[in-house]
Design a protein around this motif. Structure first.
Motif, PDB file in Angstrom:
ATOM      1  N   ILE A   1       1.455  -3.522   3.793  1.00  0.00           N
ATOM      2  CA  ILE A   1       1.148  -4.869   4.301  1.00  0.00           C
ATOM      3  C   ILE A   1       2.140  -5.184   5.415  1.00  0.00           C
ATOM      4  CG2 ILE A   1       0.823  -7.306   3.709  1.00  0.00           C
ATOM      5  CD1 ILE A   1       0.413  -6.426   0.770  1.00  0.00           C
ATOM      6  N   THR A   2       1.623  -5.310   6.647  1.00  0.00           N
ATOM      7  CA  THR A   2       2.515  -5.625   7.767  1.00  0.00           C
ATOM      8  C   THR A   2       2.727  -7.139   7.805  1.00  0.00           C
ATOM      9  OG1 THR A   2       0.727  -5.783   9.386  1.00  0.00           O
ATOM     10  CG2 THR A   2       1.726  -3.611   9.093  1.00  0.00           C
ATOM     11  N   LEU A   3       3.974  -7.530   8.033  1.00  0.00           N
ATOM     12  CA  LEU A   3       4.342  -8.948   7.924  1.00  0.00           C
ATOM     13  C   LEU A   3       4.919  -9.467   9.234  1.00  0.00           C
ATOM     14  CD1 LEU A   3       6.062  -8.580   4.411  1.00  0.00           C
ATOM     15  CD2 LEU A   3       3.738  -9.379   4.851  1.00  0.00           C
ATOM     16  N   GLY A   4       4.404  -8.981  10.366  1.00  0.00           N
ATOM     17  CA  GLY A   4       4.866  -9.455  11.668  1.00  0.00           C
ATOM     18  C   GLY A   4       6.373  -9.302  11.810  1.00  0.00           C
ATOM     19  N   GLY A   5       7.035 -10.372  12.251  1.00  0.00           N
ATOM     20  CA  GLY A   5       8.485 -10.350  12.466  1.00  0.00           C
ATOM     21  C   GLY A   5       9.291 -10.182  11.187  1.00  0.00           C
ATOM     22  N   GLU A   6       8.618 -10.286  10.037  1.00  0.00           N
ATOM     23  CA  GLU A   6       9.319 -10.084   8.756  1.00  0.00           C
ATOM     24  C   GLU A   6       9.395  -8.609   8.386  1.00  0.00           C
ATOM     25  OE1 GLU A   6      10.693 -12.623   6.837  1.00  0.00           O
ATOM     26  OE2 GLU A   6      10.238 -13.738   8.663  1.00  0.00           O
ATOM     27  N   GLY A   7       8.571  -7.787   9.025  1.00  0.00           N
ATOM     28  CA  GLY A   7       8.615  -6.343   8.742  1.00  0.00           C
ATOM     29  C   GLY A   7       7.394  -5.831   8.011  1.00  0.00           C
ATOM     30  N   VAL A   8       7.606  -4.998   7.007  1.00  0.00           N
ATOM     31  CA  VAL A   8       6.503  -4.335   6.298  1.00  0.00           C
ATOM     32  C   VAL A   8       6.810  -4.263   4.809  1.00  0.00           C
ATOM     33  CG1 VAL A   8       5.009  -2.300   6.320  1.00  0.00           C
ATOM     34  CG2 VAL A   8       6.581  -2.677   8.213  1.00  0.00           C
ATOM     35  N   TYR A   9       5.804  -4.523   4.019  1.00  0.00           N
ATOM     36  CA  TYR A   9       5.904  -4.323   2.564  1.00  0.00           C
ATOM     37  C   TYR A   9       5.054  -3.106   2.216  1.00  0.00           C
ATOM     38  CZ  TYR A   9       4.450  -4.787  -2.294  1.00  0.00           C
ATOM     39  OH  TYR A   9       4.161  -4.522  -3.610  1.00  0.00           O
ATOM     40  N   TYR A  10       5.508  -2.299   1.273  1.00  0.00           N
ATOM     41  CA  TYR A  10       4.619  -1.237   0.793  1.00  0.00           C
ATOM     42  C   TYR A  10       4.818  -0.941  -0.672  1.00  0.00           C
ATOM     43  CZ  TYR A  10       8.511   2.045   1.463  1.00  0.00           C
ATOM     44  OH  TYR A  10       9.713   2.691   1.400  1.00  0.00           O
ATOM     45  N   GLN A  11       3.757  -0.405  -1.242  1.00  0.00           N
ATOM     46  CA  GLN A  11       3.726  -0.110  -2.668  1.00  0.00           C
ATOM     47  C   GLN A  11       2.782   1.074  -2.879  1.00  0.00           C
ATOM     48  OE1 GLN A  11       4.871   0.036  -5.543  1.00  0.00           O
ATOM     49  NE2 GLN A  11       4.468  -1.866  -6.644  1.00  0.00           N
ATOM     50  N   THR A  12       3.046   1.870  -3.920  1.00  0.00           N
ATOM     51  CA  THR A  12       2.133   2.983  -4.215  1.00  0.00           C
ATOM     52  C   THR A  12       1.609   2.853  -5.642  1.00  0.00           C
ATOM     53  OG1 THR A  12       3.765   4.465  -5.180  1.00  0.00           O
ATOM     54  CG2 THR A  12       3.597   4.476  -2.783  1.00  0.00           C
ATOM     55  N   ASP A  13       0.511   3.546  -5.901  1.00  0.00           N
ATOM     56  CA  ASP A  13      -0.045   3.517  -7.267  1.00  0.00           C
ATOM     57  C   ASP A  13       0.950   4.112  -8.255  1.00  0.00           C
ATOM     58  OD1 ASP A  13      -0.334   6.079  -6.192  1.00  0.00           O
ATOM     59  OD2 ASP A  13      -2.343   6.398  -7.018  1.00  0.00           O
ATOM     60  N   LYS A  14       1.690   5.152  -7.814  1.00  0.00           N
ATOM     61  CA  LYS A  14       2.632   5.818  -8.732  1.00  0.00           C
ATOM     62  C   LYS A  14       3.784   4.885  -9.099  1.00  0.00           C
ATOM     63  CE  LYS A  14       1.769  10.552  -7.329  1.00  0.00           C
ATOM     64  NZ  LYS A  14       2.108  11.485  -6.273  1.00  0.00           N
ATOM     65  N   GLN A  15       4.329   4.195  -8.054  1.00  0.00           N
ATOM     66  CA  GLN A  15       5.437   3.262  -8.324  1.00  0.00           C
ATOM     67  C   GLN A  15       4.973   2.146  -9.252  1.00  0.00           C
ATOM     68  OE1 GLN A  15       6.516   1.933  -4.416  1.00  0.00           O
ATOM     69  NE2 GLN A  15       7.782   3.711  -3.978  1.00  0.00           N
TER      70      GLN A  15
ATOM     71  N   PRO B   1      12.649  -4.489   6.691  1.00  0.00           N
ATOM     72  CA  PRO B   1      12.696  -5.540   7.716  1.00  0.00           C
ATOM     73  C   PRO B   1      12.285  -5.028   9.087  1.00  0.00           C
ATOM     74  CG  PRO B   1      14.921  -4.975   6.935  1.00  0.00           C
ATOM     75  CD  PRO B   1      13.964  -4.119   6.164  1.00  0.00           C
ATOM     76  N   ALA B   2      11.727  -5.933   9.911  1.00  0.00           N
ATOM     77  CA  ALA B   2      11.397  -5.558  11.299  1.00  0.00           C
ATOM     78  C   ALA B   2      12.700  -5.336  12.058  1.00  0.00           C
ATOM     79  CB  ALA B   2      10.600  -6.685  11.939  1.00  0.00           C
ATOM     80  N   ARG B   3      12.647  -4.523  13.088  1.00  0.00           N
ATOM     81  CA  ARG B   3      13.838  -4.336  13.927  1.00  0.00           C
ATOM     82  C   ARG B   3      14.100  -5.623  14.708  1.00  0.00           C
ATOM     83  NH1 ARG B   3      13.713  -0.686  18.010  1.00  0.00           N
ATOM     84  NH2 ARG B   3      15.893  -0.127  17.880  1.00  0.00           N
ATOM     85  N   LYS B   4      15.368  -5.923  14.916  1.00  0.00           N
ATOM     86  CA  LYS B   4      15.698  -7.143  15.669  1.00  0.00           C
ATOM     87  C   LYS B   4      15.630  -6.807  17.157  1.00  0.00           C
ATOM     88  CE  LYS B   4      18.278  -9.791  12.288  1.00  0.00           C
ATOM     89  NZ  LYS B   4      17.206  -9.502  11.370  1.00  0.00           N
ATOM     90  N   VAL B   5      14.591  -7.300  17.816  1.00  0.00           N
ATOM     91  CA  VAL B   5      14.388  -6.991  19.237  1.00  0.00           C
ATOM     92  C   VAL B   5      13.985  -8.269  19.959  1.00  0.00           C
ATOM     93  CG1 VAL B   5      13.698  -4.578  18.857  1.00  0.00           C
ATOM     94  CG2 VAL B   5      11.964  -6.371  18.780  1.00  0.00           C
ATOM     95  N   LYS B   6      14.017  -8.213  21.299  1.00  0.00           N
ATOM     96  CA  LYS B   6      13.605  -9.376  22.077  1.00  0.00           C
ATOM     97  C   LYS B   6      12.072  -9.343  22.217  1.00  0.00           C
ATOM     98  CE  LYS B   6      14.898 -11.808  26.272  1.00  0.00           C
ATOM     99  NZ  LYS B   6      13.754 -11.727  27.160  1.00  0.00           N
ATOM    100  N   VAL B   7      11.419 -10.290  21.578  1.00  0.00           N
ATOM    101  CA  VAL B   7       9.949 -10.256  21.533  1.00  0.00           C
ATOM    102  C   VAL B   7       9.353 -10.898  22.786  1.00  0.00           C
ATOM    103  CG1 VAL B   7       7.916 -10.979  20.225  1.00  0.00           C
ATOM    104  CG2 VAL B   7       9.999 -10.336  19.020  1.00  0.00           C
ATOM    105  N   VAL B   8       8.492 -10.131  23.463  1.00  0.00           N
ATOM    106  CA  VAL B   8       7.815 -10.630  24.670  1.00  0.00           C
ATOM    107  C   VAL B   8       6.354 -10.974  24.341  1.00  0.00           C
ATOM    108  CG1 VAL B   8       7.085 -10.020  27.011  1.00  0.00           C
ATOM    109  CG2 VAL B   8       9.338  -9.299  26.184  1.00  0.00           C
ATOM    110  N   ASP B   9       5.668 -10.072  23.627  1.00  0.00           N
ATOM    111  CA  ASP B   9       4.239 -10.247  23.352  1.00  0.00           C
ATOM    112  C   ASP B   9       3.895  -9.319  22.183  1.00  0.00           C
ATOM    113  OD1 ASP B   9       1.484 -10.274  23.372  1.00  0.00           O
ATOM    114  OD2 ASP B   9       1.248  -9.462  25.390  1.00  0.00           O
TER     115      ASP B   9
END
Ligand SMILES: Nc1ncnc2c1ncn2[C@@H]1O[C@H](COP(=O)(O)OP(=O)(O)OP(=O)(O)O)[C@@H](O)[C@H]1O
Length: 326
Positions: free
Chosen positions: A230-244, A255-263
């Motif tokens: 699940i991508t969460l924009g500026g918050e980054g990414v969540y992920y889960q697997t069936d095994k976990q 977490p998303a990388r801290k960068v200067k966002v243009v678009d």
């Protein structure tokens, strides 16, 4: 390098974006001189295919026609109009194989007419799917495909049929179900990789305004999905697997990388393309080892962080040598 490349087939849409920038939209009956007009190639299918191609080789390797260990094929349709030739050429320049793109006689290429109000930045978009909606329900999965990537900008029947074909051929399947459209339960059964953003996660899981991503992932695991991202924009990414999940482990948030966002346009498409290339590489290199989901997510997160630092859609998708190593 393995003797045979991994083959990624992207079965999806090709649209031309016609973008006019104007200080305000005209009222009925009025003709207004706009500030600018641009034509861009897009569509979720084509954007993600371009991301796969650029993240499989350097720009120089693509322009030299050098082979890579990942071959990316675009599968879809355009019309036999003035847009088709330029579109296909542009994809080929990025190193994509376009034999799977049908040029449909008497049909129009999909077009999005976009009016951007320069003051507010607000978009008004009129989308005409054209040839994309004329793709017929036939088998589009190549026998030698290693990975097939779908979105939902083709007729749903085409996607569902080819997900089944991919499964029957044992081909690794990834779906980015955008725009979010409810899918039948059996579409999820045995699905390798589901990549959704927050909105799609809410619509498809049936959980309104979700805050607990483990709960959302559990819905998809119960339907038979193996890896849920699940991508969460500026918050980054969540992920889960069936095994976990089977071991009651929570999902992970990167977490998303801290960068200067243009678009942020095409960030999601870059993420999906980068992730798909990681799956394709694992298909040919792993020699039976488990898929390194952490590494794939981290790579896709880094690739997408490059896209948000540039304006534009396809033009902002990075090449492989532009993705930072950490
Ligand atoms: N502000 C940001 N800073 C750094 N990375 C970002 C930012 N926004 C997005 N990304 C990267 O892009 C990924 C995809 O973003 P997002 O969840 O917005 O996808 P999306 O809604 O499908 O986007 P789009 O439809 O605009 O392409 C994020 O998971 C992250 O890796």
């Amino acid at each position: 390098m393995p003797s045979k490349p991994a083959v990624v087939s992207v079965i999806g849409s090709l649209n031309v974006d016609l973008v006019t920038r104007t200080p305000r939209v005209p009222v009925g009956g009025e003709t207004l001189t706009s500030e600018s007009f641009d034509i861009g190639f897009g569509g979720k299918g084509a954007n993600q295919a371009v991301a796969c191609a650029r993240l499989s080789r350097t720009q120089k390797q693509a322009s030299d026609g050098e082979a890579s260990n990942v071959e990316v094929r675009m599968v879809g349709a355009v019309g036999d109009d003035e847009f088709a030739g330029g579109f296909l050429k542009s994809l080929q320049k990025d190193g994509l194989k376009t034999d799977g793109v049908k040029v449909l006689k008497g049909k129009k290429t999909g077009v999005a007419v976009i009016i951007v109000e320069t003051g507010s930045g607000e978009n008004r978009i009129m989308f005409c799917p054209g040839a994309n909606y004329d793709v017929e329900v036939t088998d589009l999965v190549d026998d030698d495909a290693s990975v097939v990537l779908f979105q939902l900008e083709l007729p749903l029947g085409v996607v569902l049929h080819n997900m089944k074909v991919a499964r029957s051929k044992g081909v690794e399947t990834i779906i980015n179900p955008a725009p979010a459209t409810p899918l039948p339960e059996d579409a999820y059964q045995g699905l390798g990789h589901l990549i959704v953003n927050e909105t799609e996660a809410a619509i498809l899981s049936g959980i309104e305004n979700p805050t607990n991503w483990d709960e959302v992932a559990a819905v998809f695991v119960a339907r038979g999905v193996k890896n849920i991202i699940i991508t969460l924009g500026g918050e980054g990414v969540y992920y889960q697997t069936d095994k976990q999940q089977a071991q009651s482990q929570p999902g992970r948030l990167v977490p998303a990388r801290k960068v200067k966002v243009v678009d942020t346009t095409a960030a999601g498409d870059t993420f999906v393309g980068a992730y798909t290339v990681a799956v394709a590489r694992w298909e040919i290199m792993s020699q039976g080892a488990d898929f390194d989901l952490d590494a794939a997510i981290s790579y896709a997160n880094r690739a997408a962080s490059m896209t948000v630092q540039k304006a534009g859609a396809q033009s902002s998708i990075p090449w492989i040598d532009e993705v930072p190593s950490s």
